[in-house]
Scaffold this active site. Sequence first.
Site, mmCIF file in Angstrom:
data_model
loop_
_atom_site.group_PDB
_atom_site.id
_atom_site.type_symbol
_atom_site.label_atom_id
_atom_site.label_comp_id
_atom_site.label_asym_id
_atom_site.label_seq_id
_atom_site.Cartn_x
_atom_site.Cartn_y
_atom_site.Cartn_z
ATOM 1 N N LYS A 79 0.756 -1.125 -0.059
ATOM 2 C CA LYS A 79 -0.199 -0.005 -0.002
ATOM 3 C C LYS A 79 1.018 1.324 0.022
ATOM 4 O O LYS A 79 2.043 1.319 0.683
ATOM 5 C CB LYS A 79 -0.882 -0.084 1.270
ATOM 6 N N SER A 154 -9.769 1.945 2.851
ATOM 7 C CA SER A 154 -8.730 2.824 2.114
ATOM 8 C C SER A 154 -7.588 1.739 1.188
ATOM 9 O O SER A 154 -7.284 2.115 0.236
ATOM 10 C CB SER A 154 -7.862 3.758 2.651
ATOM 11 N N SER A 178 -10.028 -0.496 7.042
ATOM 12 C CA SER A 178 -9.309 -0.245 5.902
ATOM 13 C C SER A 178 -8.752 -1.295 5.281
ATOM 14 O O SER A 178 -8.325 -1.227 4.066
ATOM 15 C CB SER A 178 -8.776 1.067 5.779
#
Length: 485
Positions: A79, A154, A178
């Site tokens: 990420k 996210s 997330s």
Amino acid sequence: MSLFEHKISELHELLHKRDLSVSDLVDQSFKTIGEVEGKVQAFLTLDEENARAAAKALDDKAIQSSPANKLYGMPIGIKDNIVTKGLRTTCASKILENFDPIYDATVIKKLKQAETVTIGKLNMDEFAMGSSNENSGFQKTFNPWNLETVPGGSSGGSAASVAAGEVLFSLGSDTGGSIRQPASFCGVVGMKPTYGLVSRFGLVAFASSLDQIGPITRNVEDNAFLLKAIAGHDEMDSTSAKVDIPDYLGSLTGDVKGMRIAVPKEYIGEGVSEEVRKSVLDALAVLEKQGATWEEVSLPHSKYALATYYLLSSSEASANLARFDGVRYGYRTPNAENLIEMYKKTRAEGFGDEVKRRIMLGTFALSSGYYDAYYKKAQKVRTLIKQDFENVFEKYDVIVGPTTPTPAFKIGENIADPLTMYANDILTIPVNLAGVPAISVPCGFDKGLPLGLQIIGRHFDESTVYKVAHAFEQATEFHKQRPQL
């Protein structure tokens, strides 16, 4: 069949026998990326040259030198809010568009020690603020199961890349759901570890008392391998816990006989779709058949979790994002005539709408005259939410419920309605406020879209969470189904 249909343990065995090379695994990753990335758009940055060089070096070294290292040569996506030395890290924000870190996050160091191969950096909601991946400053990511729907957020890029078979597994971060929410939307396995189990050093901060890095994989066994590799105390992180890291693989026995499961009535009540509720009750029936028992309980303060979370997380974001001012690194406006104007224009041009919204909310909650009424009260409610969990865990081994109230929604459906978007995390947020571990595993489908089962455990009891998740996974076929891109 893609090589990534195999589990880590199976690929390790093939590498060990020389039936497979690390270069083969990296080739598979970039081949799939070439085929589907135009549709999914999970990656912000690819590191193909270095990945292929690392694969060749590992092939030359040969796996015989690391027979116990199951992650040897395995391709991973990261990420884009986890810093990687020399590899662009943007947090999907224009304010960090050209930021090249000069050090690695602790989890990246640990992955390098485990000799994994980083394929690239994955798209996300800007500064991890969002539930749909529509808040990225650069591009939208699409759900591999239905390209008209969101992958969640996210960590939407992290979940979509694994679901699409672009990487074997990925790292995400979880502040209010997330990791688990996109894992649910994309039909993969996502673990939010206990707060403090995995070092946050090198994770760009959104809300420091809530953020936690965790693994996203295709199955529970792989998830346990990856968590084992990244967990552990770190002197560089003042919130890192000094606890022994157990062998999570040893808990994957498939035996849940006699285990006591709590099902909060608040998690299967109003707002949860009928199909989601049914998938959870069906999952409980599977666990019952394996010898577990379940009872309905109450987490009475969970109804306040959403308001509590957005006050606390926005307050922490307001403080954490003050560092992005155009002075030391990142974007700086070319149109300023003095220092104050430079601050204002840099932040106005560099941050997206959602980030600005949360900074303003947090600054208001921390301001003189409002601190006691909002921030302080939210901290008190957080304690009550944590106590709710502690009370339930006095009698039960795990808490089970849905990960999300609905399957993935359509792109654009909620983007203009922040409150509806925030409510998508209503079932995951209490876990972060309490700091306990939770995993999402596939448990059904609704109109072709995956649904997730959330299993919540006591502080630092990831082993029991994995035990229940693995037992359910082995008794069902949901984790074996793949999107047809």
